[in-house]
Design an enzyme around this catalytic site. Structure first.
Site: not given
Ligand SMILES: Cc1cc2nc3c(=O)[nH]c(=O)nc-3n(C[C@H](O)[C@H](O)[C@H](O)COP(=O)(O)OP(=O)(O)OC[C@H]3O[C@@H](n4cnc5c(N)ncnc54)[C@H](O)[C@@H]3O)c2cc1C
Length: 394
Positions: A107, A293, A216, A33
């Site tokens: 979250r 993402d 909510y 991370e």
């Molecule tokens: C306003 C808003 C509301 C939302 N509401 C919802 C909802 O109600 N329900 C839902 O399902 N989704 C929701 N989402 C979407 C959701 O937040 C994301 O899709 C989700 O967090 C993606 O998870 P992830 O683990 O893929 O990415 P992230 O949560 O972005 O996690 C990525 C991780 O990788 C780390 N990282 C970054 N670069 C590097 C690197 N080079 N090396 C190592 N680590 C790194 C970061 O620090 C982070 O910890 C919402 C998004 C927004 C913006």
């Protein structure tokens, strides 16, 4: 237990979910991370029955229950008139149809639940301050170099490193994500501060021209989560200060006082600029693949980004378990299964952004269609809530 580690870049919701799912299949995992600590910022997140079943499989659903809130209904209302257009009941029939309840959660509580579960597994090593900088791969090994110079070797790499994923740039190479021109302001306030309590036990969305508001409760009903989003007109005109707090006020000035009043719960200190990407079909390069993402960032309008990341994790681990040491085969099978479902979320989310934000004649049409919806059937989400189908069928 398989002895060669799988490396996961990113310890967000997706990275922890896949680590847990792989550990359940007997794989050793190292999560790298970038941030100094594993954690999440504090706002709400919606969870449909599709992801509840995944969290159940990961063994964390029960532990999340005390901090979850189970709204009684999903409401869609018009932001200009405050007219309630649709009320989808989340009671007995919903549960019968989808087997799991719909819930909302902070979250931090969701991420914390996954983190606790990871910490309890001997197969998982969690390392913070380890931002992936680059990687190379040979026939059976992936080598990751971190920003602080540390080097790790593993049998495979999963890039769960979010919207700006450097892993994606090496795998897909499609540059920066697409800026939607939508800006989000959020706020979590103590429940007792909430004045209008008429829809307190629901998840309510008000849609209006170039804006919407979501409300909510979280944490056993002790706090209210508020989200105000604008589709910036300044952004579309290429002007400065797009999405700034004064544009938020400007756009919400047209809304019903009962809706506008909710802006008082929303912090102006920061906003989130929304991005997504067009779906692609090549998340996998040899023994490296993408998840969450990093693979398929989406707008928030179906509230499915994190849910897709968790589903990804479960499917990926199943494919790895089925393919033995052939990670390329496993990752290609995973990508094939996840591609259309996640692409449908990305494209449908764009549509629902439009649907929430229309004005003029389109608003009249939207409202009429919304009024006519069957209150027992969340039709636009049925394919989602039914969950993962065999072979990734939709
Ligand atoms: C306003 C808003 C509301 C939302 N509401 C919802 C909802 O109600 N329900 C839902 O399902 N989704 C929701 N989402 C979407 C959701 O937040 C994301 O899709 C989700 O967090 C993606 O998870 P992830 O683990 O893929 O990415 P992230 O949560 O972005 O996690 C990525 C991780 O990788 C780390 N990282 C970054 N670069 C590097 C690197 N080079 N090396 C190592 N680590 C790194 C970061 O620090 C982070 O910890 C919402 C998004 C927004 C913006």
């Amino acid at each position: 237990m398989n002895t060669r580690e799988i490396l996961v870049a990113g310890g967000g919701i997706g990275g922890l979910a896949v680590a847990l799912a792989l550990a359940q299949k007997g794989r050793r995992v190292r999560v790298l991370e970038k941030a100094a600590e594993f954690g999440e910022i504090g706002y709400g997140i919606q969870m449909g029955p599709n992801v509840a079943s995944m969290l159940d499989r990961l063994g964390v659903l029960k532990a999340l229950e005390p901090t979850s809130v189970f709204p009684q209904a999903l409401i869609f209302a018009d932001a200009l008139t405050n007219e309630e257009l649709t009320r989808i009941a989340l009671g007995k029939r919903f549960l019968e149809r989808y087997r799991y309840r719909y819930f909302v959660i902070h979250r931090r509580d969701l991420h914390g639940g996954l983190l606790d579960a990871c910490r309890q597994r001997g197969e998982i090593v969690l390392e913070s301050s380890r931002g992936l900088k680059s990687f190379t791969q040979e026939s059976d090994t992936v080598t990751v170099v971190c920003e602080n110079g540390s080097v790790y070797e593993g049998a495979a790499l999963v890039g769960a490193d979010g919207l700006w994923s450097p892993t994606r740039q090496a795998v897909v190479g499609d540059g920066a994500p697409r800026m939607a021109g939508h800006y989000v302001y959020r706020g979590v306030v103590p429940d007792e501060q909430v004045v209008d309590r008429s829809r307190i036990d629901t998840m309510t969305i008000w849609g209006g021209p170039d804006l919407h508001m979501v409300q909510y409760r979280l944490r056993g009903g002790t706090v209210m989560n508020n989200v105000a989003t604008i589709a910036s007109r300044r952004f579309r005109r290429g002007e400065k200060d797009a999405g700034a707090p004064d544009e938020l006020e400007e756009l919400f000035a047209q809304t019903h006082p009962g809706v506008r009043d909710n802006l008082r719960y929303v912090s102006r200190e920061r906003n989130w600029v929304l991005h997504d990407r067009d779906p692609v079909t090549n998340w996998t390069l040899g023994r490296v693949t993408l998840l969450g993402d990093a693979a398929h960032p989406t707008l928030q309008y179906l509230a499915q980004g994190a849910q897709m990341a968790i589903e990804d994790g479960v499917v990926l681990a199943e494919k790895v378990a089925a393919a033995g040491e052939d990670y390329n085969r496993a990752f290609l099978a995973y990508q094939r299964e996840r591609m259309n479902r996640s692409a449908r979320v990305v494209l449908s989310s764009r549509f629902f952004g439009e649907w929430f934000h229309v004005g003029g004649g389109a608003r009249e049409l939207r409202n009429e269609l919304a009024r006519g919806r069957d209150p027992e059937n969340p039709w636009e989400a049925d394919w989602l809530y039914r969950g993962i189908q065999p072979d990734g069928r939709l």
